[in-house]
Write a protein that holds these residues in place. Structure first.
Motif, PDB file in Angstrom:
ATOM      1  N   SER A   6       0.713  -1.077  -0.086  1.00  0.00           N
ATOM      2  CA  SER A   6       0.067  -0.079  -0.110  1.00  0.00           C
ATOM      3  C   SER A   6       1.028   1.211  -0.157  1.00  0.00           C
ATOM      4  O   SER A   6       0.608   2.270  -0.674  1.00  0.00           O
ATOM      5  CB  SER A   6      -0.982   0.122   1.278  1.00  0.00           C
ATOM      6  N   LYS A 512      -8.867   0.853  -8.433  1.00  0.00           N
ATOM      7  CA  LYS A 512      -7.548   0.261  -7.654  1.00  0.00           C
ATOM      8  C   LYS A 512      -7.737  -0.867  -6.791  1.00  0.00           C
ATOM      9  O   LYS A 512      -8.870  -0.642  -6.211  1.00  0.00           O
ATOM     10  CB  LYS A 512      -6.813   1.409  -7.136  1.00  0.00           C
ATOM     11  N   GLN A 514      -7.732  -2.107  -3.416  1.00  0.00           N
ATOM     12  CA  GLN A 514      -7.136  -1.710  -2.050  1.00  0.00           C
ATOM     13  C   GLN A 514      -6.052  -2.396  -1.587  1.00  0.00           C
ATOM     14  O   GLN A 514      -6.068  -3.472  -1.601  1.00  0.00           O
ATOM     15  CB  GLN A 514      -8.525  -1.956  -1.125  1.00  0.00           C
ATOM     16  N   LYS A 527     -14.883  -4.417  -5.408  1.00  0.00           N
ATOM     17  CA  LYS A 527     -14.037  -4.021  -4.458  1.00  0.00           C
ATOM     18  C   LYS A 527     -12.840  -2.966  -5.156  1.00  0.00           C
ATOM     19  O   LYS A 527     -12.611  -2.038  -4.208  1.00  0.00           O
ATOM     20  CB  LYS A 527     -13.103  -5.017  -3.785  1.00  0.00           C
ATOM     21  N   SER A 529     -11.460   0.234  -6.284  1.00  0.00           N
ATOM     22  CA  SER A 529     -11.919   1.594  -5.845  1.00  0.00           C
ATOM     23  C   SER A 529     -11.521   2.822  -7.110  1.00  0.00           C
ATOM     24  O   SER A 529     -10.297   2.545  -7.322  1.00  0.00           O
ATOM     25  CB  SER A 529     -11.507   2.150  -4.643  1.00  0.00           C
TER      26      SER A 529
ATOM     27  N   HIS B  29      -5.347  -9.006   1.565  1.00  0.00           N
ATOM     28  CA  HIS B  29      -6.948  -9.200   1.608  1.00  0.00           C
ATOM     29  C   HIS B  29      -7.143 -10.290   0.387  1.00  0.00           C
ATOM     30  O   HIS B  29      -8.259  -9.913  -0.314  1.00  0.00           O
ATOM     31  CB  HIS B  29      -7.610  -7.789   1.179  1.00  0.00           C
TER      32      HIS B  29
END
Lengths: 649, 649
Positions: A6, A512, A514, A527, A529, B29
């Motif tokens: 991230s 994108k 997450q 999911k 975004s 995830h």
């Protein structure tokens, strides 16, 4: 781990932002989008020609060899047998011998029967099963295919020839058949030599399935004549007229002796087929069943003289080996054109069938199969055939399967078969005199049933509705109109699909995932975004004149729609449009114009256009057309992630 | 930064490896490759139909409105004028008025001249410039296009009509012209209503450039007749016969008075055109030049009575407004077919020209332009025209440009123009009696020169060699044979390109960009390094019957070639083949079969097949065909990086 990724995702804080503005991307070792070394026009053309016509790079093994070696290799590439014969041993021969005998026992009755489909005397079927396989064995590269006359092509020839010459017993009819065969061969060689083999790929699998099934039904219906012993039967092949002449003759004209023979043997054949299907090991039961039926029925008729009671029989098969027929071919005169046309169509269908079979079995044993070389082999085979009283031969689905299951190793099985056929021609043909047509009908029906591939149709339905429609179209075209019409429909539908493909490419919105730097289709991955102030679109096709305008307008519509949505949900309005270009293999001048127009329209709405990962050819053309400067080189990125990191809020 | 990314790249140490084996990917995830919610057949078909025919979603604004509102909207969508007329004000009118006058002064001489190209009397050109623009103004959605007769379509009509009816002065010729115009309209409406507008995109930009240039040259050469005052001139349009009849008459038959007039005015016109090109502000100089030339030359001839000295003049233009011509159209009889055919071709060309113009200027001002609606407008225009003595009208490149530069705001400029033309018809046509044909010839030449777009050709050469060839093909086809042949060549070449696109999609080998998790074309990025024991290939197209077999064999060849290379350089042999499927928009049954065959062949070489990022439709079909199980769900990944991280050494 999540942490680390991230982190990368949010790269683009002042520091890297700064550097990125300078380098056009935020990756370490700043990888830039690179344009490949410029190619000269010649290289350019050479390469594309190579990819189109010589994609299999046939010259490869000839490279840096001595002249002598090259010659040998050349011979081997024309006659693969020279190559594999070296390694040939007894073990493989045993396999080939057994399978050869098996397919021989299967093909002899079929040949006699199929010849009737083509409105030819039975011996011509046998002739075809003698010469054609021999030629193929020397030139062909498939190890499993069983060569000879096949039902569909025989029917196709039968209908098309009789459309030209109604009197099927006239000598001209026979001559036209040879002419058609000759041109079928020419067509096949032509395609092979000109390396246009890929053209047959334009007949889609779905269309073929439908066409085959339709042909099978048509053929089966035709057999009611023989099976019910109807004397005057319609010449038409469509289901309506066939049914009419079947029921029209129900009270008078059906012959019960014939029916008894026909139905009983049909049942026998179907049962054996069923057994073989259930127990793969027992395939030979079905394989020899036709021969057994012929022998039994012939004896039966001979003893009971049922032919006196109106049971139609073969009556006469000419004994002896193929007479020469070179002089019979129409090389001029009014039938030349017709012969060429019929040959072209029959040749293509035969080719499609043979290549399909070849590929299937080549894949099962994973050996290479050069499509174009195959075509040359098949073409030569049919030309030689046309000079030796054969009609169009190709690979037979049913016999090839048997050949494979009987454990054939090489094309030698075809040689074995053709020798057996030769012996038959020389010795025992007269014995077929009393063979009842009803049994031949039964044999044909059992054979063609195999062409109706229900599973395939179901799969079509499951996988691709469009294919399913194409399949139905071809099917109904054949059974309600004629084989040619069915074929035409099949081709048209296939092309319609191609047109759709090139006019309406897919454009998708990326989001994108997450906690990653991965961007994916937001409709596939809910999911995923979207990035505030940005719209990311991937174009999934080369941008050509056929779709450039659509793509432009589609993208603008995405922008408009998204803007509307976002103004609803307090998201900032779109300031950047990122086009992910990885899949864009090529762009032509129309495409460039479309991009320019897109760029201008976006300017009007003051949205900036960013490009991600344009491919080599595209890069080349963008710079050639100065579009790189119009858009700004610092707005062309290696990846969507870079673009987002650089300009993202 | 580098640190962080490369970390992600090498993800796949025991810990995550373990988890990944379980989850099929190593992302946090754990994002899985998701198949979208299954769609019903109806939705499926509905969606694709929508995308093909209603991609612009025309019904959008009708949604949840009252019946009354819907009706109004419907009217507005058929007659856009009802929509923009509301906001119309004096300021826009001033712009429209001036530009209207300007294009009128330009179109009147051109009309008279172009009518001669179509072998029609001059007034029919004026008729066409009166009715057609009016109709368009009410129905069209382009704000800049200038409607009327154009050179290329006039020539096309002239040639095709005279092929049917040699005697161009016969009444039937005129009737056939109206018939063709009628069917041109029908064709255009048809395409619009059936939403088949996209079909005209199949004429590639390159082909059009070549065709236009060729037509321009042809037309210019034709004008030598008028310019040199040659009396008996060939009917053919190809350069050879034209040149022959020019030089054949050099000693006798050239008329020096005509040449003086023609050449002097031609020079004048070219000079003004040059000025206008250099100084955009002075565009009006070129715009009014034709009118001035006509007036001056007419006066000159009238005073000097040069017509007595063999200077050919217009002689007679019928005064008054368009007579009705509904009864003139062949709705039956032998000319019906010809009329329909000619109409179809002329209609398509006219359409292509109009739509191209419309798009260009719509993009410059960024207003939406509904292609299909445009076609309906143009079609109606030509049908109405055919009933009122007009011939095929469309948008004119030159006049539209002038219209735009003169500051037109809406289609009102067309109305202004058509009123001026009306007045001309009612009052001053007789004055054109003494207008020398030489001047008309000069006007045509000056006009068509603009159709030769050298820059575009150079760009074609720079950007896309194939397009360049297409362009040349069309060009030479037109000048050496005829417009139809040129057109045919253009279309054929365009299609050939499409076939290439769908039969030979690109497959590329991907490598990892050092220190990132980004995978790129190793030929574009030599820095990109391959993964030991793995081969990563991206397929850049939908996998359809037309290319499935090629793709399969190409991939297998990549594998073979790579294996050979690697055995050379002590790299471990390939154990995993990763196919990056992001660009694969769709796959049909042939494609599925190809994948299965690929899978089997790979098994034989014990190489494992891994898929990366299959799209929604592909995922759906893979599971529908059970291929997901065959390959193994844990071998389908969200991204190449995942696949590498999971199975990579």
């Amino acid at each position: 781990m999540s942490q680390r990724i991230s982190d990368e995702a949010v790269a683009g804080e002042p520091r890297s932002e700064h550097s990125s503005r300078r380098y056009g991307n935020v990756l370490p070792h700043n990888h830039k989008v690179e344009a490949p070394p410029k190619k000269t026009l010649f290289e350019d053309i050479k390469q594309s020609v190579k990819e189109v016509f010589f994609s299999d790079n046939p010259a490869k093994e000839f490279k840096d060899k001595t002249i002598g070696r090259k010659f040998v290799l050349g011979l081997e590439s024309v006659f693969p047998i020279l190559n594999w014969a070296k390694g040939y041993n007894f073990k493989s021969f045993r396999g080939d011998f057994i399978s050869g005998l098996t397919i021989a026992s299967l093909c002899i009755p079929q040949d006699i029967a199929y010849a009737k489909l083509a409105n030819l005397d039975p011996q011509y079927g046998l002739y075809t099963s003698f010469v054609a396989p021999l030629v193929y064995a020397f030139m062909g590269s498939s190890r499993d295919i069983a060569i000879g006359p096949v039902a569909v092509v025989s029917l196709l020839l039968g209908t098309m020839l009789s459309n030209e010459i109604a009197d099927i017993h006239s000598h001209d009819y026979l001559r036209l058949a040879f002419t058609a065969t000759f041109f079928a061969g020419i067509t096949q060689i032509g395609l092979g030599v000109l390396r246009l083999g890929f053209l047959i790929d334009f007949l889609s699998h779905a269309a073929i399935v439908g066409f085959m099934a339709g042909a099978a039904v048509t053929i089966a219906l035709q057999q009611l004549k023989g099976l019910l012993g109807i004397v005057n039967f319609t010449k038409k092949t469509d289901i309506v007229s066939v049914m009419r002449s079947v029921w029209g003759t129900v009270h008078h004209g059906w012959n019960w002796e014939t029916i008894v023979i026909g139905v009983s043997f049909l049942t026998y054949l179907l049962v054996t087929k069923y057994i073989a299907k259930k127990r793969k090991k027992l395939f030979w039961v079905a394989a020899i069943a036709p021969m057994i039926s012929v022998i039994l029925s012939t004896l039966f008729v001979y003893i009971t003289r049922a032919d006196k009671k109106g049971v139609a029989i073969v009556k006469h098969i000419k004994k002896g080996v193929n007479p020469a027929s070179a002089s019979e071919i129409f090389f001029s005169g009014k039938y030349l054109g017709a012969g060429a046309r019929i040959g072209l169509i029959a040749g293509l269908i035969a080719l499609t069938e043979a290549v399909a079979i070849g590929r299937t079995f080549a894949a099962m044993k994973d050996y290479p199969l050069d499509g174009n070389k195959e075509m040359v082999a098949l073409g030569t085979m049919n030309i030689v055939g046309s000079l030796t009283s054969c009609y169009v031969a190709t690979g037979s689905f049913s016999r090839t399967a048997v050949n494979y299951m009987a454990g054939c190793k090489t094309a030698v099985s075809n040689i074995v078969m053709s020798i057996v056929v030769l012996l038959t021609l020389l010795v025992i043909t007269p014995l077929f005199k009393y063979t009842p047509n009803a049994v031949l009908a039964a044999i044909i029906i059992t054979a063609v049933i195999g062409l109706i591939d229900i599973e395939a149709v179901i799969l079509l339905w499951k996988i691709d509705k469009f294919d399913f429609v194409a399949c139905l179209g071809a099917f109904f075209g054949v059974i309600f109109k004629s084989v040619e019409i069915g074929l035409l429909i099949a081709v048209i539908i296939s092309f319609a699909k191609i047109l759709l493909q090139v006019t309406r490419p897919r454009t998708i919105v990326l989001g994108k995932l997450q906690g990653t730097s991965v961007y994916r289709n937001i409709h596939q991955y809910p999911k995923a975004s979207q990035i505030p102030g940005m719209l990311i679109i991937r174009v999934d096709s080369a941008i050509y004149f056929s779709n450039s305008n659509y793509i432009k307008e589609r993208i603008l519509r995405w922008v408009t729609d998204e803007d509307v949505q976002r103004t609803g949900s307090e998201m900032p309005r779109i300031q950047y449009l990122i086009i992910e270009m990885s899949p864009v293999t090529d762009i032509d001048t129309s495409g460039i114009h479309a991009l320019v127009e897109l760029f201008k329209s976006l300017q009007k709405r003051d949205i900036q256009l960013l490009l991600a990962n344009p491919g080599p050819i595209v890069m080349e053309k963008l710079s050639a057309s100065n579009l790189t400067h119009l858009i700004g080189e610092h707005k062309i990125f290696l990846s969507v992630a870079d673009a987002v990191a650089t300009f993202g809020a």
